[in-house]
Design an enzyme around this catalytic site. Structure first.
Site, PDB file in Angstrom:
ATOM      1  N   SER A  48      37.916 -63.464 -17.336  1.00 25.81           N
ATOM      2  CA  SER A  48      37.542 -62.328 -16.484  1.00 25.81           C
ATOM      3  C   SER A  48      36.394 -62.693 -15.536  1.00 25.81           C
ATOM      4  CB  SER A  48      37.049 -61.145 -17.330  1.00 25.81           C
ATOM      5  OG  SER A  48      37.785 -61.043 -18.505  1.00 25.81           O
ATOM      6  N   THR A 103      33.211 -53.486 -19.240  1.00 24.39           N
ATOM      7  CA  THR A 103      33.710 -52.137 -19.528  1.00 24.39           C
ATOM      8  C   THR A 103      32.834 -51.373 -20.519  1.00 24.39           C
ATOM      9  OG1 THR A 103      35.157 -53.071 -21.218  1.00 24.39           O
ATOM     10  CG2 THR A 103      36.097 -52.776 -19.024  1.00 24.39           C
ATOM     11  N   ASP A 132      39.597 -69.150 -27.274  1.00 23.73           N
ATOM     12  CA  ASP A 132      38.982 -68.054 -28.011  1.00 23.73           C
ATOM     13  C   ASP A 132      40.044 -66.952 -28.096  1.00 23.73           C
ATOM     14  OD1 ASP A 132      37.400 -66.205 -29.224  1.00 23.73           O
ATOM     15  OD2 ASP A 132      35.976 -65.964 -27.571  1.00 23.73           O
ATOM     16  N   THR A 147      38.162 -70.709 -31.632  1.00 21.48           N
ATOM     17  CA  THR A 147      36.920 -70.013 -32.007  1.00 21.48           C
ATOM     18  C   THR A 147      37.163 -68.531 -32.352  1.00 21.48           C
ATOM     19  OG1 THR A 147      36.428 -69.433 -29.697  1.00 21.48           O
ATOM     20  CG2 THR A 147      35.511 -71.508 -30.518  1.00 21.48           C
ATOM     21  N   THR A 159      33.376 -67.851 -35.767  1.00 17.54           N
ATOM     22  CA  THR A 159      32.112 -67.601 -35.067  1.00 17.54           C
ATOM     23  C   THR A 159      31.241 -66.562 -35.767  1.00 17.54           C
ATOM     24  OG1 THR A 159      33.261 -65.988 -33.681  1.00 17.54           O
ATOM     25  CG2 THR A 159      33.074 -68.236 -32.836  1.00 17.54           C
ATOM     26  N   ASP A 189      32.065 -65.507 -25.053  1.00 25.34           N
ATOM     27  CA  ASP A 189      32.477 -66.368 -23.939  1.00 25.34           C
ATOM     28  C   ASP A 189      31.501 -67.532 -23.776  1.00 25.34           C
ATOM     29  OD1 ASP A 189      34.445 -64.374 -23.469  1.00 25.34           O
ATOM     30  OD2 ASP A 189      33.008 -63.235 -22.285  1.00 25.34           O
TER      31      ASP A 189
END
Length: 314
Positions: A15, A50, A116, A147, A185, A234
Site C-alpha cells: 500500500s 484506515t 508477510d 513473517t 512476529t 511492514d
C-alpha cells in the site's frame, strides 16, 4: 557474489499513503537507507491509513498491476534480488502477484521472496476469508522468508499454538510448505520476563557444509508498548529482509537487529506522541505515525536492545 557497485534490487508490492507510514512508505526509506534499490508498486493509494476517522483513495486492480509489470518487462529490467509483499485484500490481485513472482523466480532462481501473509490478529480475520487458501496453497510455497503473527501461522497450518512446543511444530509445518526462514512476529506465549514482554520466535533451515540439514531456532522477549501502531509489521518484514541479507546464515543476528530497530522507532514514536498529546491524553493516529526519518541512524546501525536465545529442540 554480485559485483561491487551493483546494489540489491527489491520489488515491493504494498500500500501507499500520502501521509504517514504504512506499506511501501514504511518499507522503502529503511531499505534505501540500508543500501537497497527499491522499486515499488503501490497496491492502493490512500490519503492515510484506515485507522484515521477519514480516508480516501484508489485501489490498484489485478489488471493494472499486470500493466505496470508488463512495462518493466518490455524494458527488460525485470531482474530482482528480492520481492516483498504485505497486505492485500483481493484474491485476483494476490493471484496476479503469484504469477509475477513465478516469472521473476524463473528469470532469477536465486531471488528471495519475503512474504508477510497479512490476514488478521488476535483470533479475527481482517481480510476476506477466501484469501486464506490462496496464501496457503499458492503464496506460501513460493516464499523464502515468511513473517506471520501467531494467528496467521495457525490459519496457514490449521494448528493452534498454546505452548513453545506447538510453536516449534507450527514453524516446522510452515517450513514443509516452502519457506526456509519463518519468524512468528508476535505470539500470546508467556514470557519468562513477565507480562510486559511479548514472545517472538524464529526458525531457519540451513544446509551444513557436509550436506546435512540443520535448523536454527530462536526465541526473543520483546518489551511491550501500550499503544496501537500502524505500519510496524511492514517495517518488520523490510528490516528482516535487510538483515537476513547481511547475515544470511545467522537468524539470531538478523532478528536481534530487526527487533532492535523496531524498538528504537517505536520508543521514539511513543515519546513524541505522548509529548504532543499532553499529560493524561491518548495520542491520535496522526501523532502515532512512526518517527521514521528521525530514526535514520538507528535503522542504519541499531544498538542491540533485544537478544535472541537459541531454543534447543528435543
Amino acid at each position: 557474489y554480485k559485483y561491487p557497485g551493483t546494489p540489491c534490487r527489491v520489488l515491493s508490492i504494498q500500500s501507499h499513503v500520502v501521509r504517514g507510514y504504512v506499506g511501501n512508505k514504511s518499507a522503502t526509506f529503511p531499505l534505501q537507507v540500508l543500501g537497497f534499490e527499491v522499486d515499488s508498486i503501490n497496491s492502493v493509494q490512500f490519503s492515510n491509513h484506515t485507522g484515521y476517522a477519514h480516508w480516501k483513495g484508489q485501489v490498484l486492480t489485478a489488471e493494472e498491476l499486470n500493466v505496470l509489470y508488463e512495462g518493466i518487462k518490455l524494458n527488460k529490467v525485470n531482474h530482482y534480488d528480492y520481492i516483498l509483499t504485505g497486505y492485500s485484500r483481493d484474491t485476483s490481485f494476490l493471484e496476479m502477484v503469484v504469477d509475477i513472482i513465478q516469472e521473476l523466480k524463473k528469470a532469477n532462481p536465486s531471488l528471495v521472496y519475503v512474504c508477510d501473509p497479512v490476514m488478521g490478529d488476535h483470533g479475527a480475520m481482517y481480510v476476506p476469508e477466501d484469501l486464506l487458501p490462496v496464501y496457503r496453497d499458492r503464496v506460501v510455497p513460493l516464499a523464502d522468508i515468511l513473517t506471520p503473527n501467531q494467528f496467521e501461522a495457525e490459519l496457514l497450518t490449521g494448528r493452534k499454538i498454546t505452548t513453545e512446543e506447538d510453536a516449534v511444530e507450527v514453524m516446522d509445518l510452515l517450513h514443509q510448505m516452502g519457506p526456509e526462514t519463518v519468524v512468528l512476529t508476535s505470539t500470546d506465549l508467556p514470557s519468562k520476563h513477565g507480562d510486559q514482554f511479548l514472545v517472538a520466535l524464529g526458525s531457519q533451515k540451513t544446509v551444513k557444509p557436509d550436506g546435512t540439514n540443520a535448523t536454527q531456532k530462536i526465541c526473543m522477549d520483546i518489551p511491550k508498548v501500550d499503544a496501537v501502531f500502524v505500519g510496524t509489521g511492514d517495517l518488520f518484514a523490510a528490516m528482516l529482509l535487510a538483515w537476513t541479507h547481511h547475515h544470511p546464515r545467522d537468524l539470531k543476528a538478523a532478528c536481534e537487529r530487526t527487533v532492535s530497530v523496531m524498538h528504537h522507532v517505536i520508543k521514539r514514536t511513543i515519546n513524541y506522541a505522548n509529548e504532543m498529546a499532553g499529560p493524561g491524553k491518548r495520542p491520535s493516529p496522526a501523532q502515532l505515525e512512526l518517527r521514521m526519518v528521525q530514526s535514520k541512524a538507528d535503522i542504519e546501525n541499531p544498538a542491540i536492545v533485544v537478544e535472541g536465545a537459541q531454543i534447543t529442540c528435543t
